[in-house]
Design a protein around this motif. Sequence first.
Motif, PDB file in Angstrom:
ATOM      1  N   SER A   5      32.483  33.050  37.593  1.00  0.00           N
ATOM      2  CA  SER A   5      33.588  33.860  37.066  1.00  0.00           C
ATOM      3  C   SER A   5      34.852  33.031  36.934  1.00  0.00           C
ATOM      4  CB  SER A   5      33.854  35.061  37.974  1.00  0.00           C
ATOM      5  OG  SER A   5      32.763  35.931  37.981  1.00  0.00           O
ATOM      6  N   PHE A   6      35.143  32.219  37.959  1.00  0.00           N
ATOM      7  CA  PHE A   6      36.326  31.362  37.893  1.00  0.00           C
ATOM      8  C   PHE A   6      36.192  30.320  36.786  1.00  0.00           C
ATOM      9  CE2 PHE A   6      37.526  32.630  42.315  1.00  0.00           C
ATOM     10  CZ  PHE A   6      38.787  33.104  41.989  1.00  0.00           C
ATOM     11  N   LEU A   9      36.752  32.090  33.528  1.00  0.00           N
ATOM     12  CA  LEU A   9      38.163  32.448  33.445  1.00  0.00           C
ATOM     13  C   LEU A   9      39.009  31.233  33.097  1.00  0.00           C
ATOM     14  CD1 LEU A   9      39.898  34.948  33.776  1.00  0.00           C
ATOM     15  CD2 LEU A   9      40.065  34.447  36.198  1.00  0.00           C
ATOM     16  N   ALA A  10      38.718  30.090  33.698  1.00  0.00           N
ATOM     17  CA  ALA A  10      39.446  28.858  33.388  1.00  0.00           C
ATOM     18  C   ALA A  10      39.237  28.465  31.937  1.00  0.00           C
ATOM     19  CB  ALA A  10      39.000  27.736  34.312  1.00  0.00           C
ATOM     20  N   TYR A  13      41.203  30.811  29.781  1.00  0.00           N
ATOM     21  CA  TYR A  13      42.633  30.543  29.954  1.00  0.00           C
ATOM     22  C   TYR A  13      43.081  29.350  29.120  1.00  0.00           C
ATOM     23  CZ  TYR A  13      47.071  29.829  32.376  1.00  0.00           C
ATOM     24  OH  TYR A  13      48.395  29.684  32.685  1.00  0.00           O
ATOM     25  N   LYS A  18      48.132  32.450  26.931  1.00  0.00           N
ATOM     26  CA  LYS A  18      48.262  32.932  28.306  1.00  0.00           C
ATOM     27  C   LYS A  18      48.886  34.329  28.283  1.00  0.00           C
ATOM     28  CE  LYS A  18      48.620  28.215  29.812  1.00  0.00           C
ATOM     29  NZ  LYS A  18      48.062  27.725  28.591  1.00  0.00           N
ATOM     30  N   TYR A  22      45.007  37.604  31.933  1.00  0.00           N
ATOM     31  CA  TYR A  22      44.409  36.521  32.724  1.00  0.00           C
ATOM     32  C   TYR A  22      44.702  36.733  34.207  1.00  0.00           C
ATOM     33  CZ  TYR A  22      43.795  32.032  34.990  1.00  0.00           C
ATOM     34  OH  TYR A  22      43.417  31.053  35.864  1.00  0.00           O
ATOM     35  N   SER A  23      45.957  37.002  34.541  1.00  0.00           N
ATOM     36  CA  SER A  23      46.317  37.205  35.948  1.00  0.00           C
ATOM     37  C   SER A  23      45.629  38.431  36.519  1.00  0.00           C
ATOM     38  CB  SER A  23      47.831  37.344  36.100  1.00  0.00           C
ATOM     39  OG  SER A  23      48.457  36.110  35.871  1.00  0.00           O
ATOM     40  N   ARG A  26      42.001  37.473  37.047  1.00  0.00           N
ATOM     41  CA  ARG A  26      41.959  36.519  38.160  1.00  0.00           C
ATOM     42  C   ARG A  26      42.126  37.249  39.489  1.00  0.00           C
ATOM     43  NH1 ARG A  26      45.237  33.214  41.341  1.00  0.00           N
ATOM     44  NH2 ARG A  26      44.273  31.214  41.793  1.00  0.00           N
ATOM     45  N   LEU A  30      39.499  37.342  42.537  1.00  0.00           N
ATOM     46  CA  LEU A  30      39.908  36.931  43.883  1.00  0.00           C
ATOM     47  C   LEU A  30      39.620  38.027  44.909  1.00  0.00           C
ATOM     48  CD1 LEU A  30      43.243  35.132  42.991  1.00  0.00           C
ATOM     49  CD2 LEU A  30      41.242  34.065  44.080  1.00  0.00           C
ATOM     50  N   GLN A  52      46.276  35.299  47.554  1.00  0.00           N
ATOM     51  CA  GLN A  52      46.326  34.825  46.167  1.00  0.00           C
ATOM     52  C   GLN A  52      46.175  35.996  45.196  1.00  0.00           C
ATOM     53  OE1 GLN A  52      43.610  31.540  45.379  1.00  0.00           O
ATOM     54  NE2 GLN A  52      43.848  30.853  47.491  1.00  0.00           N
ATOM     55  N   ALA A  56      48.789  37.334  42.325  1.00  0.00           N
ATOM     56  CA  ALA A  56      48.410  37.566  40.921  1.00  0.00           C
ATOM     57  C   ALA A  56      48.762  38.992  40.512  1.00  0.00           C
ATOM     58  CB  ALA A  56      46.923  37.292  40.718  1.00  0.00           C
TER      59      ALA A  56
END
Length: 132
Positions: A5-6, A9-10, A13, A18, A22-23, A26, A30, A52, A56
């Motif tokens: 997933s990360f 997402l990267a 992104y 942006k 995205y946040s 994310r 998280l 974190q 976000a």
Amino acid sequence: AITRSFDLLAQIYTETPKTLDYSQVRAQVLMAQGSGQRDVGQVEEAFETWQQAADAYTRTEDSAGYGRAQINQAQALRELGFYARAQEKLVTLQQTLETQPVEATGRSAKACRKRVRSANCTDSKLRNCEPV
């Protein structure tokens, strides 16, 4: 699955403009990662991951998400034996949520306020609280 997933997402992104989305995504990833860490006994790591996520959610102005992350952090603190810090976190969150108009926070934040009140009032050591 969380690592994948990360990675996705990267990639998204870097390939798209942006946005707040995205946040938001994310933060959700998280939250899931923190729950997974907690489930395997990595409570300190889960606490940091939920911090974190809270950051976000703050960027997206999602007070309900922020509240869920804070409740999970309080649960982690309780599991680590930091009962006073957990209680302080919940009291601070409750005060924050009570100052926000319901229209601004939405229904899920109302549920979060209720959950904080019940966690805060029913058990001084927060034994009966479950992460959200």
